[in-house]
Design a protein around this motif. Structure first.
Motif, PDB file in Angstrom:
ATOM      1  N   TYR A  31      -5.992  18.361  41.123  1.00 36.26           N
ATOM      2  CA  TYR A  31      -7.091  17.752  39.759  1.00 36.26           C
ATOM      3  C   TYR A  31      -5.962  17.573  39.152  1.00 36.26           C
ATOM      4  N   THR A  32      -5.900  17.524  37.204  1.00 38.05           N
ATOM      5  CA  THR A  32      -5.331  17.108  36.795  1.00 38.05           C
ATOM      6  C   THR A  32      -5.735  18.092  36.018  1.00 38.05           C
ATOM      7  N   ASP A  33      -4.530  18.846  34.562  1.00 36.39           N
ATOM      8  CA  ASP A  33      -4.835  20.137  34.067  1.00 36.39           C
ATOM      9  C   ASP A  33      -6.187  19.912  33.412  1.00 36.39           C
ATOM     10  N   GLY A  34      -6.623  18.461  32.765  1.00 41.47           N
ATOM     11  CA  GLY A  34      -7.762  18.189  31.803  1.00 41.47           C
ATOM     12  C   GLY A  34      -8.954  18.770  32.552  1.00 41.47           C
ATOM     13  N   LEU A  35      -9.175  19.232  33.718  1.00 47.74           N
ATOM     14  CA  LEU A  35      -9.831  19.059  34.244  1.00 47.74           C
ATOM     15  C   LEU A  35      -9.922  21.228  33.718  1.00 47.74           C
ATOM     16  N   ILE A  36      -9.429  22.127  33.893  1.00 52.66           N
ATOM     17  CA  ILE A  36      -9.283  23.174  32.632  1.00 52.66           C
ATOM     18  C   ILE A  36      -8.790  23.596  31.985  1.00 52.66           C
ATOM     19  N   GLU A  37      -8.581  22.821  31.628  1.00 51.61           N
ATOM     20  CA  GLU A  37      -7.076  22.847  30.277  1.00 51.61           C
ATOM     21  C   GLU A  37      -7.774  22.699  28.841  1.00 51.61           C
ATOM     22  N   ALA A  38      -7.840  23.141  27.585  1.00 49.22           N
ATOM     23  CA  ALA A  38      -8.543  22.753  26.556  1.00 49.22           C
ATOM     24  C   ALA A  38      -8.350  24.176  25.202  1.00 49.22           C
ATOM     25  N   ARG A  39      -7.537  22.893  23.628  1.00 44.91           N
ATOM     26  CA  ARG A  39      -8.077  24.357  23.279  1.00 44.91           C
ATOM     27  C   ARG A  39      -9.199  25.278  23.027  1.00 44.91           C
ATOM     28  N   GLY A  40      -9.361  26.448  22.638  1.00 42.24           N
ATOM     29  CA  GLY A  40     -10.176  26.829  22.162  1.00 42.24           C
ATOM     30  C   GLY A  40     -10.602  28.196  24.160  1.00 42.24           C
ATOM     31  N   ARG A  41      -9.494  27.293  25.419  1.00 37.87           N
ATOM     32  CA  ARG A  41      -9.955  27.996  26.320  1.00 37.87           C
ATOM     33  C   ARG A  41      -9.589  28.573  26.704  1.00 37.87           C
ATOM     34  N   ASP A  42      -9.670  29.818  27.819  1.00 40.55           N
ATOM     35  CA  ASP A  42      -9.430  30.648  28.091  1.00 40.55           C
ATOM     36  C   ASP A  42      -9.086  29.949  30.031  1.00 40.55           C
ATOM     37  N   LEU A  47     -10.534  29.078  35.757  1.00 39.39           N
ATOM     38  CA  LEU A  47     -10.059  28.769  36.491  1.00 39.39           C
ATOM     39  C   LEU A  47     -11.153  29.858  37.913  1.00 39.39           C
ATOM     40  N   ALA A  48     -11.230  30.555  37.158  1.00 45.81           N
ATOM     41  CA  ALA A  48     -12.065  31.658  37.905  1.00 45.81           C
ATOM     42  C   ALA A  48     -13.774  30.688  38.021  1.00 45.81           C
ATOM     43  N   GLU A  49     -14.332  30.149  36.742  1.00 44.89           N
ATOM     44  CA  GLU A  49     -14.997  28.892  37.317  1.00 44.89           C
ATOM     45  C   GLU A  49     -14.917  28.240  37.889  1.00 44.89           C
ATOM     46  N   LEU A  50     -13.702  27.392  38.141  1.00 46.22           N
ATOM     47  CA  LEU A  50     -13.193  26.584  39.268  1.00 46.22           C
ATOM     48  C   LEU A  50     -13.623  27.181  40.369  1.00 46.22           C
ATOM     49  N   THR A  51     -12.845  28.007  40.540  1.00 36.85           N
ATOM     50  CA  THR A  51     -13.187  28.788  41.940  1.00 36.85           C
ATOM     51  C   THR A  51     -13.971  29.507  42.160  1.00 36.85           C
ATOM     52  N   GLN A  52     -15.056  29.916  41.746  1.00 33.34           N
ATOM     53  CA  GLN A  52     -16.702  30.050  41.780  1.00 33.34           C
ATOM     54  C   GLN A  52     -17.511  28.458  42.439  1.00 33.34           C
ATOM     55  N   LEU A  53     -17.336  27.814  41.391  1.00 31.42           N
ATOM     56  CA  LEU A  53     -18.033  26.257  42.248  1.00 31.42           C
ATOM     57  C   LEU A  53     -17.496  26.232  43.063  1.00 31.42           C
ATOM     58  N   LEU A  54     -16.523  26.647  43.509  1.00 30.83           N
ATOM     59  CA  LEU A  54     -15.938  25.852  44.979  1.00 30.83           C
ATOM     60  C   LEU A  54     -15.672  26.941  46.221  1.00 30.83           C
ATOM     61  N   ALA A  55     -17.165  28.205  45.742  1.00 36.34           N
ATOM     62  CA  ALA A  55     -17.075  29.143  46.923  1.00 36.34           C
ATOM     63  C   ALA A  55     -17.840  28.618  48.209  1.00 36.34           C
ATOM     64  N   ASP A  56     -19.203  27.049  48.039  1.00 38.39           N
ATOM     65  CA  ASP A  56     -20.012  27.194  48.600  1.00 38.39           C
ATOM     66  C   ASP A  56     -19.153  25.837  49.505  1.00 38.39           C
ATOM     67  N   PRO A  57     -18.288  25.476  50.312  1.00 32.97           N
ATOM     68  CA  PRO A  57     -17.929  24.921  50.703  1.00 32.97           C
ATOM     69  C   PRO A  57     -18.635  23.524  51.431  1.00 32.97           C
ATOM     70  N   GLN A  58     -19.601  24.021  51.974  1.00 37.85           N
ATOM     71  CA  GLN A  58     -20.512  22.668  53.043  1.00 37.85           C
ATOM     72  C   GLN A  58     -20.980  22.387  51.622  1.00 37.85           C
ATOM     73  N   ARG A  59     -21.063  21.973  50.434  1.00 38.11           N
ATOM     74  CA  ARG A  59     -22.424  21.690  49.558  1.00 38.11           C
ATOM     75  C   ARG A  59     -21.779  19.520  50.281  1.00 38.11           C
ATOM     76  N   GLN A  60     -22.200  18.892  49.880  1.00 39.20           N
ATOM     77  CA  GLN A  60     -21.996  16.853  49.739  1.00 39.20           C
ATOM     78  C   GLN A  60     -20.599  17.305  47.968  1.00 39.20           C
ATOM     79  N   LEU A  61     -20.269  16.588  49.551  1.00 34.60           N
ATOM     80  CA  LEU A  61     -18.791  16.621  47.777  1.00 34.60           C
ATOM     81  C   LEU A  61     -18.959  15.373  46.736  1.00 34.60           C
ATOM     82  N   GLY A  62     -19.913  14.726  47.260  1.00 34.79           N
ATOM     83  CA  GLY A  62     -20.432  14.248  45.507  1.00 34.79           C
ATOM     84  C   GLY A  62     -20.927  14.703  44.215  1.00 34.79           C
ATOM     85  N   HIS A  63     -22.317  15.773  45.336  1.00 34.05           N
ATOM     86  CA  HIS A  63     -23.100  17.411  44.871  1.00 34.05           C
ATOM     87  C   HIS A  63     -21.279  17.564  43.783  1.00 34.05           C
ATOM     88  N   LEU A  64     -20.527  18.771  44.644  1.00 42.90           N
ATOM     89  CA  LEU A  64     -19.564  18.673  44.149  1.00 42.90           C
ATOM     90  C   LEU A  64     -18.495  18.611  42.988  1.00 42.90           C
TER      91      LEU A  64
END
Length: 92
Positions: A31-42, A47-64
């Protein structure tokens, strides 16, 4: 294996290829940095949110992909966003 480290075909920048083992079903996420970087965001929180969303690798890729974009990209993104997810398969 070709000697890419001394090939000079990449603007003269050498590198050393490595091999890592990953189990079948693993996800490769680029992914490009635009997915996780923005002014005013930690960055660490996103990155923790991204990792949590990726925690279920069995999901369909389109839905993920849809889920990542929906949760991480604000309606008026300040930067471009590119996302690629591939599921690693076993060798036939």
């Amino acid at each position: 294996m070709p000697d890419f480290a001394n090939a000079g075909g990449f603007g003269g920048i050498g590198f050393t290829p490595i091999e890592i083992g990953v189990p079948p079903g693993s996800l490769l996420v680029r992914y490009t940095d635009g997915l996780i970087e923005a002014r005013g965001r930690d960055l660490d929180e996103w990155l923790a949110e991204l990792t949590q969303l990726l925690a279920d690798p069995q999901r369909q890729l389109g839905h993920l992909c849809d889920s990542l974009i929906t949760h991480l990209v604000p309606a008026a993104a300040e930067d471009d966003v590119a996302l690629l997810i591939a599921r690693i398969g076993g060798v036939p």
